[in-house]
Motif scaffolding. Structure first.
Motif, PDB file in Angstrom:
ATOM      1  N   HIS A 126      -7.948   8.670   2.735  1.00 59.15           N
ATOM      2  CA  HIS A 126      -8.304   7.290   2.395  1.00 59.15           C
ATOM      3  C   HIS A 126      -9.797   7.248   2.050  1.00 59.15           C
ATOM      4  O   HIS A 126     -10.656   7.119   2.922  1.00 59.15           O
ATOM      5  CB  HIS A 126      -7.995   6.362   3.574  1.00 59.15           C
ATOM      6  N   TRP A 127     -10.068   7.333   0.760  1.00 57.36           N
ATOM      7  CA  TRP A 127     -11.470   7.387   0.347  1.00 57.36           C
ATOM      8  C   TRP A 127     -12.164   6.035   0.461  1.00 57.36           C
ATOM      9  O   TRP A 127     -13.390   5.972   0.570  1.00 57.36           O
ATOM     10  CB  TRP A 127     -11.551   7.879  -1.098  1.00 57.36           C
ATOM     11  N   LYS A 128     -11.397   4.942   0.406  1.00 55.50           N
ATOM     12  CA  LYS A 128     -11.975   3.601   0.503  1.00 55.50           C
ATOM     13  C   LYS A 128     -11.105   2.745   1.416  1.00 55.50           C
ATOM     14  O   LYS A 128      -9.897   2.961   1.518  1.00 55.50           O
ATOM     15  CB  LYS A 128     -12.073   2.933  -0.876  1.00 55.50           C
ATOM     16  N   THR A 129     -11.728   1.786   2.063  1.00 54.97           N
ATOM     17  CA  THR A 129     -10.975   0.859   2.909  1.00 54.97           C
ATOM     18  C   THR A 129     -10.256  -0.168   2.030  1.00 54.97           C
ATOM     19  O   THR A 129     -10.579  -0.349   0.851  1.00 54.97           O
ATOM     20  CB  THR A 129     -11.904   0.130   3.888  1.00 54.97           C
ATOM     21  N   TRP A 130      -9.282  -0.845   2.636  1.00 57.78           N
ATOM     22  CA  TRP A 130      -8.525  -1.832   1.871  1.00 57.78           C
ATOM     23  C   TRP A 130      -9.404  -3.006   1.437  1.00 57.78           C
ATOM     24  O   TRP A 130      -9.186  -3.597   0.378  1.00 57.78           O
ATOM     25  CB  TRP A 130      -7.354  -2.333   2.714  1.00 57.78           C
ATOM     26  N   ASP A 131     -10.391  -3.347   2.235  1.00 56.29           N
ATOM     27  CA  ASP A 131     -11.292  -4.442   1.861  1.00 56.29           C
ATOM     28  C   ASP A 131     -12.004  -4.142   0.546  1.00 56.29           C
ATOM     29  O   ASP A 131     -12.198  -5.035  -0.293  1.00 56.29           O
ATOM     30  CB  ASP A 131     -12.324  -4.684   2.968  1.00 56.29           C
ATOM     31  N   ILE A 132     -12.382  -2.901   0.360  1.00 56.66           N
ATOM     32  CA  ILE A 132     -13.059  -2.523  -0.881  1.00 56.66           C
ATOM     33  C   ILE A 132     -12.079  -2.546  -2.048  1.00 56.66           C
ATOM     34  O   ILE A 132     -12.421  -2.987  -3.159  1.00 56.66           O
ATOM     35  CB  ILE A 132     -13.710  -1.134  -0.740  1.00 56.66           C
ATOM     36  N   LEU A 133     -10.847  -2.103  -1.809  1.00 57.14           N
ATOM     37  CA  LEU A 133      -9.846  -2.116  -2.874  1.00 57.14           C
ATOM     38  C   LEU A 133      -9.486  -3.533  -3.304  1.00 57.14           C
ATOM     39  O   LEU A 133      -8.969  -3.739  -4.401  1.00 57.14           O
ATOM     40  CB  LEU A 133      -8.581  -1.384  -2.413  1.00 57.14           C
ATOM     41  N   ALA A 187      -1.201  -5.445   9.343  1.00 59.44           N
ATOM     42  CA  ALA A 187      -0.161  -4.412   9.378  1.00 59.44           C
ATOM     43  C   ALA A 187       0.416  -4.173   7.979  1.00 59.44           C
ATOM     44  O   ALA A 187       0.655  -3.016   7.587  1.00 59.44           O
ATOM     45  CB  ALA A 187       0.945  -4.821  10.349  1.00 59.44           C
ATOM     46  N   ILE A 188       0.646  -5.227   7.218  1.00 56.84           N
ATOM     47  CA  ILE A 188       1.174  -5.076   5.858  1.00 56.84           C
ATOM     48  C   ILE A 188       0.167  -4.352   4.972  1.00 56.84           C
ATOM     49  O   ILE A 188       0.527  -3.466   4.180  1.00 56.84           O
ATOM     50  CB  ILE A 188       1.526  -6.456   5.277  1.00 56.84           C
ATOM     51  N   GLU A 189      -1.101  -4.717   5.107  1.00 63.79           N
ATOM     52  CA  GLU A 189      -2.134  -4.059   4.296  1.00 63.79           C
ATOM     53  C   GLU A 189      -2.264  -2.578   4.635  1.00 63.79           C
ATOM     54  O   GLU A 189      -2.522  -1.753   3.752  1.00 63.79           O
ATOM     55  CB  GLU A 189      -3.470  -4.777   4.488  1.00 63.79           C
ATOM     56  N   ARG A 190      -2.070  -2.225   5.889  1.00 62.22           N
ATOM     57  CA  ARG A 190      -2.119  -0.818   6.267  1.00 62.22           C
ATOM     58  C   ARG A 190      -0.983  -0.028   5.635  1.00 62.22           C
ATOM     59  O   ARG A 190      -1.167   1.111   5.186  1.00 62.22           O
ATOM     60  CB  ARG A 190      -2.065  -0.685   7.788  1.00 62.22           C
ATOM     61  N   VAL A 191       0.205  -0.633   5.589  1.00 67.63           N
ATOM     62  CA  VAL A 191       1.352   0.036   4.958  1.00 67.63           C
ATOM     63  C   VAL A 191       1.075   0.259   3.472  1.00 67.63           C
ATOM     64  O   VAL A 191       1.329   1.343   2.933  1.00 67.63           O
ATOM     65  CB  VAL A 191       2.629  -0.811   5.156  1.00 67.63           C
ATOM     66  N   MET A 192       0.536  -0.743   2.802  1.00 66.24           N
ATOM     67  CA  MET A 192       0.240  -0.608   1.375  1.00 66.24           C
ATOM     68  C   MET A 192      -0.889   0.396   1.145  1.00 66.24           C
ATOM     69  O   MET A 192      -0.868   1.156   0.162  1.00 66.24           O
ATOM     70  CB  MET A 192      -0.118  -1.982   0.792  1.00 66.24           C
ATOM     71  N   ASN A 193      -1.871   0.389   2.034  1.00 62.17           N
ATOM     72  CA  ASN A 193      -2.999   1.307   1.889  1.00 62.17           C
ATOM     73  C   ASN A 193      -2.551   2.759   2.027  1.00 62.17           C
ATOM     74  O   ASN A 193      -2.984   3.639   1.270  1.00 62.17           O
ATOM     75  CB  ASN A 193      -4.067   0.981   2.935  1.00 62.17           C
ATOM     76  N   ARG A 194      -1.664   3.017   3.002  1.00 63.24           N
ATOM     77  CA  ARG A 194      -1.146   4.377   3.171  1.00 63.24           C
ATOM     78  C   ARG A 194      -0.358   4.819   1.938  1.00 63.24           C
ATOM     79  O   ARG A 194      -0.458   5.964   1.508  1.00 63.24           O
ATOM     80  CB  ARG A 194      -0.264   4.451   4.425  1.00 63.24           C
ATOM     81  N   TYR A 195       0.435   3.907   1.385  1.00 61.83           N
ATOM     82  CA  TYR A 195       1.204   4.280   0.199  1.00 61.83           C
ATOM     83  C   TYR A 195       0.282   4.552  -0.987  1.00 61.83           C
ATOM     84  O   TYR A 195       0.546   5.450  -1.798  1.00 61.83           O
ATOM     85  CB  TYR A 195       2.191   3.160  -0.146  1.00 61.83           C
ATOM     86  N   TRP A 196      -0.794   3.791  -1.099  1.00 64.07           N
ATOM     87  CA  TRP A 196      -1.699   3.958  -2.235  1.00 64.07           C
ATOM     88  C   TRP A 196      -2.366   5.340  -2.229  1.00 64.07           C
ATOM     89  O   TRP A 196      -2.494   5.981  -3.266  1.00 64.07           O
ATOM     90  CB  TRP A 196      -2.762   2.862  -2.204  1.00 64.07           C
TER      91      TRP A 196
END
Length: 214
Positions: A133-140, A114-123
Motif C-alpha cells: 500500500h504505497w498510499k493511504t486511502w485518504d490520499i487516493l 471497514a468498507i474503505e479498507r476492503v476497497m484499498n486492499r483490492y486496489w
C-alpha cells in the motif's frame, strides 16, 4: 396509475411499523397482538432494502452493506484487471452499493472505514499477492487534478447525501419532504436567522425560549 389517496391497506401497515419495548412481557405482547389482530414478527425485517429498526449498535445494523461489498469484491479477485479496470469497478459498483442507504441513514464511521479498507486492499492487490500500500486511502480520495484518483470518502459522502435532504426541507416546502419539515418545525425546531430578511419576528419561533419561542 393509482391516485395518491388509493393506498392499499397492507402498504399502510408496512409503513407504520410498530414494535414493543424489550421490557414488555410476552403475555402483554400477545394480548396487544390479539386485540389488533396482527401477528408478532420474530425479528425486524427490512423495508425497501433498508433496516426497519436501528438500535444502539449501528455497526451491527449496517454491517450487511460491508458484507455485500466484501463478497462482490471477493468475486473480482480471480479476474486479471488493469488498474484502470479496478478503478472503474470500485467507483461504478462498490462505491455505488451503499448510496441508497446513505440517502436515508448516516452510516457509522466504523462501517465506512471497514468498507474503505476492503476497497484499498483490492486496489493494491496484484494477482494472488496482497501488494504494497504505497498510499493511504485518504490520499487516493484526493481530486484527480491534484494527481490522485478521486475515490469517495464514504463518511463525507454520507453526510452530503443527508445534507441534500435537509436542503430539500428548506427549499421545497410544498413537496412531501417539505411537509415533513413543517412537522419538525411544529415540534419545536428553531429557525436560524441568517440575514433576517425572511424571518418574521412575531411569527417565527426564533428565540431560544421554550415557553415563548416567538
Amino acid at each position: 396509475m393509482r391516485n395518491a389517496g388509493e393506498i392499499p391497506i397492507q402498504m399502510v401497515f408496512d409503513v407504520n411499523i410498530k414494535f414493543f419495548h424489550r421490557n414488555t412481557s410476552e403475555a402483554y405482547r400477545e394480548d396487544v397482538a390479539q386485540v389488533l389482530v396482527v401477528s408478532q414478527a420474530p425479528n425486524f425485517s427490512k423495508y425497501l432494502g433498508l433496516p426497519a429498526f436501528v438500535g444502539r449498535n449501528t455497526r451491527a445494523t449496517f454491517s450487511y452493506i460491508e458484507d455485500k461489498i466484501r463478497q462482490r469484491i471477493g468475486s473480482w479477485n480471480k479476474k486479471l484487471l488493469s488498474q484502470a479496470g479496478k478503478e472503474v469497478l470500485l467507483k461504478s459498483v462498490a462505491q455505488a452499493m451503499p448510496t441508497f442507504t446513505m440517502s436515508v441513514f448516516l452510516l457509522p464511521d466504523s462501517v465506512c472505514t471497514a468498507i474503505e479498507r476492503v476497497m484499498n486492499r483490492y486496489w493494491w492487490r496484484t494477482g494472488n499477492e496482497r501488494g504494497i500500500h504505497w498510499k493511504t486511502w485518504d490520499i487516493l480520495c484526493a481530486l484527480k487534478k491534484f494527481g490522485d484518483l478521486d475515490f469517495k470518502d464514504l463518511l463525507a459522502f454520507s453526510l452530503a447525501k443527508l445534507g441534500k435532504q435537509v436542503w430539500r426541507f428548506l427549499t421545497k416546502p410544498d413537496s412531501l419532504v417539505g411537509m415533513m419539515a413543517k412537522v419538525y418545525k411544529a415540534s419545536g425546531v428553531r429557525r436560524r436567522i441568517g440575514n433576517g430578511e425572511d424571518t418574521l419576528i412575531r411569527g417565527h419561533p426564533w428565540l431560544p425560549d421554550d415557553s415563548d419561542p416567538k
